[in-house]
Motif scaffolding. Structure first.
Motif, PDB file in Angstrom:
ATOM      1  N   ARG A 264       0.839  -1.195   0.000  1.00 32.64           N
ATOM      2  CA  ARG A 264       0.000   0.000   0.000  1.00 32.64           C
ATOM      3  C   ARG A 264       0.880   1.253   0.000  1.00 32.64           C
ATOM      4  N   GLN A 265       0.346   2.339  -0.600  1.00 29.60           N
ATOM      5  CA  GLN A 265       0.990   3.634  -0.465  1.00 29.60           C
ATOM      6  C   GLN A 265       0.835   4.129   0.969  1.00 29.60           C
ATOM      7  N   ILE A 266       1.927   4.710   1.480  1.00 25.79           N
ATOM      8  CA  ILE A 266       1.959   5.226   2.845  1.00 25.79           C
ATOM      9  C   ILE A 266       2.526   6.645   2.812  1.00 25.79           C
ATOM     10  N   PRO A 267       1.746   7.630   3.324  1.00 26.99           N
ATOM     11  CA  PRO A 267       0.401   7.508   3.894  1.00 26.99           C
ATOM     12  C   PRO A 267      -0.663   7.691   2.810  1.00 26.99           C
ATOM     13  N   LYS A 268      -1.909   7.331   3.128  1.00 27.14           N
ATOM     14  CA  LYS A 268      -3.030   7.759   2.302  1.00 27.14           C
ATOM     15  C   LYS A 268      -3.199   9.259   2.486  1.00 27.14           C
TER      16      LYS A 268
ATOM     17  N   SER B 208       5.338   4.269  -7.510  1.00 30.63           N
ATOM     18  CA  SER B 208       4.476   4.917  -6.523  1.00 30.63           C
ATOM     19  C   SER B 208       4.641   6.421  -6.670  1.00 30.63           C
ATOM     20  N   SER B 209       3.677   7.085  -7.312  1.00 32.70           N
ATOM     21  CA  SER B 209       3.794   8.512  -7.583  1.00 32.70           C
ATOM     22  C   SER B 209       3.529   9.336  -6.319  1.00 32.70           C
ATOM     23  N   GLU B 210       3.777  10.661  -6.390  1.00 27.72           N
ATOM     24  CA  GLU B 210       3.802  11.464  -5.162  1.00 27.72           C
ATOM     25  C   GLU B 210       2.459  12.089  -4.800  1.00 27.72           C
ATOM     26  N   ARG B 211       1.392  11.655  -5.516  1.00 35.00           N
ATOM     27  CA  ARG B 211       0.021  12.025  -5.169  1.00 35.00           C
ATOM     28  C   ARG B 211      -0.192  13.538  -5.136  1.00 35.00           C
ATOM     29  N   GLN B 212       0.564  14.271  -5.975  1.00 35.97           N
ATOM     30  CA  GLN B 212       0.460  15.730  -6.080  1.00 35.97           C
ATOM     31  C   GLN B 212       0.730  16.422  -4.745  1.00 35.97           C
ATOM     32  N   LYS B 213       1.563  15.806  -3.919  1.00 39.65           N
ATOM     33  CA  LYS B 213       1.906  16.381  -2.615  1.00 39.65           C
ATOM     34  C   LYS B 213       3.368  16.838  -2.544  1.00 39.65           C
ATOM     35  N   PHE B 214       4.104  16.710  -3.630  1.00 40.72           N
ATOM     36  CA  PHE B 214       5.444  17.245  -3.774  1.00 40.72           C
ATOM     37  C   PHE B 214       6.457  16.614  -2.804  1.00 40.72           C
ATOM     38  N   THR B 215       6.495  17.091  -1.550  1.00 38.37           N
ATOM     39  CA  THR B 215       7.590  16.773  -0.628  1.00 38.37           C
ATOM     40  C   THR B 215       7.709  15.302  -0.240  1.00 38.37           C
ATOM     41  N   PRO B 216       6.638  14.500  -0.242  1.00 45.57           N
ATOM     42  CA  PRO B 216       6.850  13.088   0.097  1.00 45.57           C
ATOM     43  C   PRO B 216       7.858  12.378  -0.803  1.00 45.57           C
TER      44      PRO B 216
ATOM     45  N   GLN C 287      10.734  13.143  -1.368  1.00 51.65           N
ATOM     46  CA  GLN C 287      12.053  13.192  -0.735  1.00 51.65           C
ATOM     47  C   GLN C 287      12.037  12.670   0.703  1.00 51.65           C
ATOM     48  N   ASP C 288      10.908  12.161   1.160  1.00 57.37           N
ATOM     49  CA  ASP C 288      10.731  11.721   2.543  1.00 57.37           C
ATOM     50  C   ASP C 288      10.880  10.202   2.621  1.00 57.37           C
ATOM     51  N   MET C 289      11.903   9.734   3.302  1.00 60.41           N
ATOM     52  CA  MET C 289      12.141   8.296   3.381  1.00 60.41           C
ATOM     53  C   MET C 289      11.200   7.601   4.357  1.00 60.41           C
ATOM     54  N   GLY C 290      10.361   8.355   5.062  1.00 60.24           N
ATOM     55  CA  GLY C 290       9.322   7.760   5.890  1.00 60.24           C
ATOM     56  C   GLY C 290       8.032   7.516   5.138  1.00 60.24           C
ATOM     57  N   SER C 291       8.015   7.877   3.847  1.00 60.86           N
ATOM     58  CA  SER C 291       6.857   7.683   2.978  1.00 60.86           C
ATOM     59  C   SER C 291       7.318   6.929   1.742  1.00 60.86           C
ATOM     60  N   ASN C 292       6.422   6.118   1.168  1.00 60.41           N
ATOM     61  CA  ASN C 292       6.792   5.455  -0.086  1.00 60.41           C
ATOM     62  C   ASN C 292       6.186   6.154  -1.302  1.00 60.41           C
ATOM     63  N   LEU C 293       5.722   7.390  -1.135  1.00 58.27           N
ATOM     64  CA  LEU C 293       5.226   8.182  -2.263  1.00 58.27           C
ATOM     65  C   LEU C 293       6.400   8.819  -3.003  1.00 58.27           C
ATOM     66  N   GLY C 294       6.276   8.891  -4.348  1.00 62.17           N
ATOM     67  CA  GLY C 294       7.352   9.456  -5.149  1.00 62.17           C
ATOM     68  C   GLY C 294       8.566   8.553  -5.235  1.00 62.17           C
TER      69      GLY C 294
END
Length: 375
Positions: free
Chosen positions: A147-151, A174-182, A184-191
């Motif tokens: 799953r993408q984290i976070p929803k 896993s794309s960044e869901r139009q939230k930009f900064t995730p 670069q965030d290693m606590g998220s699997n977005l982007g």
């Protein structure tokens, strides 16, 4: 409404960019080296994959999985698809088969899933496909494996393209869901680009296994909206992604590398604010091709068939806003566009058939399945 406004802003920005940058000339139908035969009509098709017997599975965004017998033209429905969060770019997404599907029956499906407080995220499930004699079928033993984290809120930039690599492992965009900064965030699997074992467990040789469970999924980071990936004959992974206002990209993906978004991009924000180009930050991996005006890439295959000898080893990319099929060629770690075909419709998906034909899915309601064959 938000998605529509963003789409409109993108269209306006790219129209302005077109005043300054000449797009590649797209070849009209009279100059195509192929014929395009319609083989089926579908409702918002998104992805397709061939089964070992030469039949086809096709996803439709509203949550329908269809089985097409290309010899008879018979279409069957596959029961057991989970509920999807349909809207914007969300819905039923990719479908692929396990490399050993003929013996184990596993298929993999991605889709947008609703969460709490109007949030959504992509999910990947594994299931057994059971087909009936009449072409219909069902999914059994279905289990979410990622799953993408976070929803998050919104209905854009899920990505959720799937592929098996030469290593036998499962790869996910896993794309960044139009939230930009995730991104670069290693606590998220977005982007990020994700690499998993075929059952969803974590490979021990992923590059960030010492940074926590989420980071241990990640192969590369700093991505925007990735809607196509393919491995070449050398085992190299190529992924394209949509830029913001300009700057669509084709990237060669390397272990543990950062591709820079949203810190750098060869496009700008929709409101006109500049984003520094890749060449200003050499610590980030730069794309091998960028497109401004954009092509809005979707679907991707690196052709290895015999029916189009001059295309062997070429990348074939579907274009949404460009309404085109784009051919790129590779030279080691470099790539360049060599041809573009004006298809007259948004091209959502590209696949190679078992006999070497190229298959396309047009986007949207009434989107056609097209078989490309040499003239």
């Amino acid at each position: 409404m938000v998605y529509f406004v963003q789409y409109l802003l993108r269209a306006i920005a790219l129209s302005l960019a077109a005043l300054n940058v000449q797009a590649a000339e797209a070849l009209p139908q009279t100059q195509w080296p192929f014929t395009a035969e319609p083989r089926a009509t579908l409702e918002e098709p998104w992805a397709m994959t061939f089964l070992p017997d030469g039949s086809l599975l096709v996803t439709e965004k509203r949550g329908v999985l269809k089985h097409l017998d290309l010899k008879t033209g018979k279409v069957g429905l596959i029961a057991g698809v989970p509920p999807v969060a349909y809207g914007g770019q969300g819905g039923l997404g990719d479908v692929i088969v396990h490399p050993n599907h003929a013996s184990n029956g596993w298929i993999y499906i991605s889709y947008a899933e609703a969460g709490e407080a109007n949030t959504r995220g992509a999910v990947v499930v594994r299931a057994k496909l059971l087909l009936n004699e009449d072409g219909s079928g069902s999914l059994t033993e279905l289990r979410p494996i990622w799953r993408q984290i976070p929803k998050v809120t919104g209905s854009g930039h899920y990505g959720h393209r799937l592929a098996f690599g030469p290593d036998g492992l499962l790869w996910i965009t896993s794309s960044e869901r139009q939230k930009f900064t995730p991104a670069q965030d290693m606590g998220s699997n977005l982007g990020k680009i994700i690499r998993l074992n075929d059952n969803g467990s974590l490979p021990s040789d992923n590059p960030f296994t010492d940074q926590g469970t989420v980071a241990a999924q990640i192969w590369s980071l700093g991505h925007r909206n990735m809607l196509g990936m393919a491995f070449d004959s050398q085992g190299q992974l190529w992924v394209h992604e949509m830029g913001p206002a300009g700057g669509d990209e084709l990237n060669l993906i390397k272990r543990g590398k950062n591709y820079g978004y949203p810190v750098v991009s060869n496009g700008n924000h929709y409101d006109g604010r500049p984003i520094p180009d890749h060449d200003t930050r050499p610590e980030f991996e730069a794309p091998k091709i960028t497109w401004t005006p954009v092509i809005s890439p979707a679907g991707f295959v690196i052709y290895q068939g015999q029916r189009f000898p001059s295309w062997k080893g070429s990348g074939l990319i579907g274009g949404l806003s460009s309404q085109s099929l784009v051919r790129v060629v590779f030279d080691g770690e470099n790539a360049r566009e060599v041809e573009r075909y004006a298809m007259g419709a948004r091209i959502r998906e590209v696949e190679q058939g078992p006999e070497g034909s190229v298959w396309l899915l047009e986007d949207g309601r009434g989107g056609r399945l097209l078989e490309l064959q040499p003239r």
